[in-house]
Design a protein around this motif. Sequence first.
Motif, PDB file in Angstrom:
ATOM      1  N   ARG B 332      -2.770   3.418 -12.360  1.00 14.51           N
ATOM      2  CA  ARG B 332      -1.982   2.887 -11.246  1.00 14.51           C
ATOM      3  C   ARG B 332      -1.000   1.826 -11.715  1.00 14.51           C
ATOM      4  O   ARG B 332       0.140   1.781 -11.254  1.00 14.51           O
ATOM      5  CB  ARG B 332      -2.915   2.279 -10.190  1.00 14.51           C
ATOM      6  CG  ARG B 332      -3.342   3.269  -9.122  1.00 14.51           C
ATOM      7  CD  ARG B 332      -3.831   2.578  -7.885  1.00 14.51           C
ATOM      8  NE  ARG B 332      -5.016   1.760  -8.120  1.00 14.51           N
ATOM      9  CZ  ARG B 332      -6.236   2.262  -8.228  1.00 14.51           C
ATOM     10  NH1 ARG B 332      -6.432   3.565  -8.147  1.00 14.51           N
ATOM     11  NH2 ARG B 332      -7.260   1.473  -8.429  1.00 14.51           N
ATOM     12  N   LYS B 335       1.857   3.378 -13.376  1.00 13.96           N
ATOM     13  CA  LYS B 335       2.663   4.053 -12.365  1.00 13.96           C
ATOM     14  C   LYS B 335       3.490   3.048 -11.561  1.00 13.96           C
ATOM     15  O   LYS B 335       4.668   3.279 -11.296  1.00 13.96           O
ATOM     16  CB  LYS B 335       1.745   4.842 -11.433  1.00 13.96           C
ATOM     17  CG  LYS B 335       2.189   6.255 -11.261  1.00 13.96           C
ATOM     18  CD  LYS B 335       1.093   7.168 -10.782  1.00 13.96           C
ATOM     19  CE  LYS B 335       0.344   6.637  -9.609  1.00 13.96           C
ATOM     20  NZ  LYS B 335      -0.743   7.546  -9.198  1.00 13.96           N
ATOM     21  N   LEU B 403       8.047 -14.531 -15.958  1.00 16.31           N
ATOM     22  CA  LEU B 403       8.435 -13.961 -14.668  1.00 16.31           C
ATOM     23  C   LEU B 403       7.246 -13.183 -14.137  1.00 16.31           C
ATOM     24  O   LEU B 403       6.821 -12.207 -14.727  1.00 16.31           O
ATOM     25  CB  LEU B 403       9.634 -13.025 -14.833  1.00 16.31           C
ATOM     26  CG  LEU B 403      10.899 -13.661 -15.401  1.00 16.31           C
ATOM     27  CD1 LEU B 403      12.006 -12.630 -15.476  1.00 16.31           C
ATOM     28  CD2 LEU B 403      11.331 -14.857 -14.579  1.00 16.31           C
ATOM     29  N   ASN B 426       2.966  -6.189  -6.946  1.00 13.02           N
ATOM     30  CA  ASN B 426       3.876  -6.097  -8.081  1.00 13.02           C
ATOM     31  C   ASN B 426       5.347  -6.309  -7.731  1.00 13.02           C
ATOM     32  O   ASN B 426       6.227  -5.749  -8.376  1.00 13.02           O
ATOM     33  CB  ASN B 426       3.671  -4.772  -8.833  1.00 13.02           C
ATOM     34  CG  ASN B 426       2.316  -4.721  -9.511  1.00 13.02           C
ATOM     35  OD1 ASN B 426       1.846  -5.734 -10.023  1.00 13.02           O
ATOM     36  ND2 ASN B 426       1.670  -3.567  -9.492  1.00 13.02           N
ATOM     37  N   THR B 427       5.603  -7.107  -6.705  1.00 17.53           N
ATOM     38  CA  THR B 427       6.973  -7.527  -6.406  1.00 17.53           C
ATOM     39  C   THR B 427       7.261  -8.792  -7.221  1.00 17.53           C
ATOM     40  O   THR B 427       6.448  -9.709  -7.220  1.00 17.53           O
ATOM     41  CB  THR B 427       7.104  -7.859  -4.899  1.00 17.53           C
ATOM     42  OG1 THR B 427       6.814  -6.693  -4.149  1.00 17.53           O
ATOM     43  CG2 THR B 427       8.501  -8.346  -4.560  1.00 17.53           C
ATOM     44  N   PRO B 428       8.412  -8.842  -7.911  1.00 15.29           N
ATOM     45  CA  PRO B 428       8.717 -10.060  -8.677  1.00 15.29           C
ATOM     46  C   PRO B 428       8.832 -11.269  -7.752  1.00 15.29           C
ATOM     47  O   PRO B 428       9.384 -11.154  -6.660  1.00 15.29           O
ATOM     48  CB  PRO B 428      10.085  -9.751  -9.308  1.00 15.29           C
ATOM     49  CG  PRO B 428      10.276  -8.288  -9.200  1.00 15.29           C
ATOM     50  CD  PRO B 428       9.451  -7.818  -8.045  1.00 15.29           C
ATOM     51  N   ILE B 429       8.303 -12.403  -8.202  1.00 19.66           N
ATOM     52  CA  ILE B 429       8.389 -13.618  -7.384  1.00 19.66           C
ATOM     53  C   ILE B 429       9.288 -14.633  -8.075  1.00 19.66           C
ATOM     54  O   ILE B 429       9.401 -14.604  -9.298  1.00 19.66           O
ATOM     55  CB  ILE B 429       6.993 -14.229  -7.099  1.00 19.66           C
ATOM     56  CG1 ILE B 429       6.220 -14.428  -8.401  1.00 19.66           C
ATOM     57  CG2 ILE B 429       6.228 -13.366  -6.147  1.00 19.66           C
ATOM     58  CD1 ILE B 429       4.904 -15.154  -8.233  1.00 19.66           C
ATOM     59  N   THR B 431      10.046 -14.361  -3.879  1.00 19.65           N
ATOM     60  CA  THR B 431      10.602 -13.297  -3.062  1.00 19.65           C
ATOM     61  C   THR B 431      10.519 -13.679  -1.586  1.00 19.65           C
ATOM     62  O   THR B 431       9.693 -14.507  -1.200  1.00 19.65           O
ATOM     63  CB  THR B 431       9.865 -11.963  -3.301  1.00 19.65           C
ATOM     64  OG1 THR B 431      10.563 -10.920  -2.635  1.00 19.65           O
ATOM     65  CG2 THR B 431       8.443 -11.999  -2.774  1.00 19.65           C
TER      66      THR B 431
END
Lengths: 217, 631
Positions: B332, B335, B403, B426-429, B431
């Motif tokens: 995962r 992915k 990051l 897994n969203t970059p912060i 945000t």
Amino acid sequence: MRRILQGVMIANAPMLCWSCRGPTPAGLFCATCRTILPPVAGEDLFGLFDIAPTFEPDLTILEKRYRDLQKQLHPDFFAHCSGTERRLSLEWTTRINEAWQTMSDPVTRAGYLLRLAGWHAERPAVDPEFLEEVMELREALEEVDPRAPDAISRLMSLKTAARIRLEFEITRIGELFRGNGDSSLGEIAKHVDRMRYHRRYLEELDRLEDRAFDPDM
Amino acid sequence: MDILLEITEPGQSPLPHENTPRSRKRVVGIDLGTTFSLVAAIGLDGLPLCIPDENGTQALPSVVHYGPKGSVLVGWPARDLLVQHPESTIASVKRYMGRGVAEIRARSGTLPYTLEAGEGGMVRILAGKAKVSPVEVSAEILKRLKARAEEALGGKLQGAVITVPAYFDDAQRQATKDAARVAGLEVLRLLNEPTAAALAYGLDRGHEGLYAIYDLGGGTFDISLLKLEKGLFQVMATGGDSALGGDDLDQWIVDRVLARMAITQPDPGLIQACRKLAREIKEQLSDTESVTFDVPDTASNSNSGTKDLLTRTAFEQGIRDLVWRTIPICRRVLKDAGVSPDSLQGVVLVGGSTRVPLVRRMVAEFFGREPLVDLDPDQVVALGAAHQAEVLGGNEPAEMLLLDVTPLSLGIETMGDLMEKIVPRNTPIPTARAQEFTTFKDGQTAMAIHVVQGERELASQCRSLARFELRGIPSMTAGAARIRVTYQVDADGLLTVAAREETTGVEQSIAVKPSYGLTDDEIADMLRDAMRHGEDDMRARLLNEARVEANRVLAAAEAALREDGDLLNEAETQRVKSAMVSLLEATQGEVAEAINERVTQMDVQTRFFAQRRMDRSLQKVMTGRKVDDFA
């Protein structure tokens, strides 16, 4: 298409620095006192990375710019600064991350370019030829039982097929954005919608695949 | 993950004398592990090293023993007592950090000690005579490491980087920070363990590219995908299971040994004896094909004279499913980052359990390459943390920027207990994400916002982070109001949620605080205790607590006699009074246990009085009312 998009580029108008009150061109830092400046309101996400708004940007340059901006503006570097500076750093990096996520993915990138060009239709008209394809795809999906022993290999082949369709749409959209064929916004939107569908379909296959690998999920 | 210390940036006026050894800050990296903890610092040669104790041992078992007289033992001596005194010796406390009682029971099965829900849902562990929170237990471990480091570095510590699993949620992170505060440590930053491991490798060897960090520790599994480039570490994706680790591999051996002994309900002492044995067998099986061992005896802790044999093949068959559970999580994560195993430059192994040959084989097979094992998998996290402490402490220029991403999805509960994701994992912060919602009833003027974290589809199966209400929505028909909910996550991963009704501008926002954290007062109390008391003042504290409790009981008894003394005849009054006198006498003494015992006695001796008072007050309530009132 290109003409419309170029119209939204923001000129680097001079402004007054919030900190030293001296004049400075808009940018990351004040030309005089080197203090962090606020991001330009309304500047498009491509402008933020200093590249022309296009569906086929150079991804290597995009990534390099992303990292360069982070290396200058990340909140870690402003931990010892004033509250305003810390807030500006947070605003900048939030936008940079938003821009990075939007631009690094063809699906969100295309949607964003359409909006930039003034396309605001909520959902495109029904696409009868595509509707038939959708029915077939759904049927194939419903036939897969994630607990069956052959589930993974069946899902794999469905995924390969879906990826090819997605790639095909991406290529097609690239051509339309370049002005080949019927490059009206409505036509582009139709293909962007197909691309979105294939993406969601792939995500659904992924979920089924997760379940096939790990039944406890 | 506040940055409590200012960082001097290159080019931002670092004075030349600031980097002389004289002004060098005493900072350390701490790996606060489930089974073992370590403290590391940068040595004179510029390389990080783990600081040993007076016996030359670097690893400190994360075990704390609470003695009957208020003494506290930490580390090896505590671990030795696990078998004899499992009810007052706490191991693997990391698993309880930031968790509620119900969660711990569900995850840990039978425990040798009693758990109690304290204020704010935080767990209290009844370990022998002591009643402690997981934060306090962790603080004991940190105090010990702090003392060790201060001894080695020759002075008071000025800051520490403490590592946590990337998969830790806000509550668990906050609990770790609280523990550091209680131990009197200034936290420069909480650093994710995989990042620390990558730092140890990256800075030492100058690797660049895409790396997977596979970390199978004592109690947690973590997998992170990092992109390393000069001066920049980008977390591409993370995943894991905070209830899977080497302890589970040990447990398989424990179960097998107990099954051989035909014991279904082992006492805590036997379980601990088996766990100790299991660890030894597991370690030996990493080097040999089979191990012959003495089966523990049920009656005493000596061995029964019976011998048993475990082969590596049998062990591997037994734990295959457990180890396999890590593989779908690896899939995962790859992915999520959109990469295939062959685009990796390397796989770094972290955690003692990665010494198990089966783990290495499965990892090598899945990623299609042999993992890197140059650094000691037990030490690599602490070493990396020491590097980072050096940078954040200002001893080294901040060349490295991290990051990070959100480890878990953040969402909101919608109708039908559904979890609507607002910030996907897994969203970059940093945000900020917004979503619009509407009312579902005509004339609805308030909306409940329930902030949840997790990957499950039902909100009730995710972790609840906060609840608040947006009021003052103008009365409209259902579906007409437009409520914009914004989630903002800052660079430290802390979440702020705002809800705004768009037509009127009514707004409400909340900084999300974890639900299992300590209150500021509790922290202040603990800090005061920690500073004022050394090792043996636990006794003084217990005595003090006992006296306070005794005085409360005495005051209550006096008041009762004043108000309802007429309920007692002469002899009964005398009985109550004599119980009070003997308790009063006990409070003059110096023994907490004696006081507590008298409090219990007094409770028993005056129970009849309490019962009569109860009856009387019930009568008072009912007198003069119609029967209907009670129907």
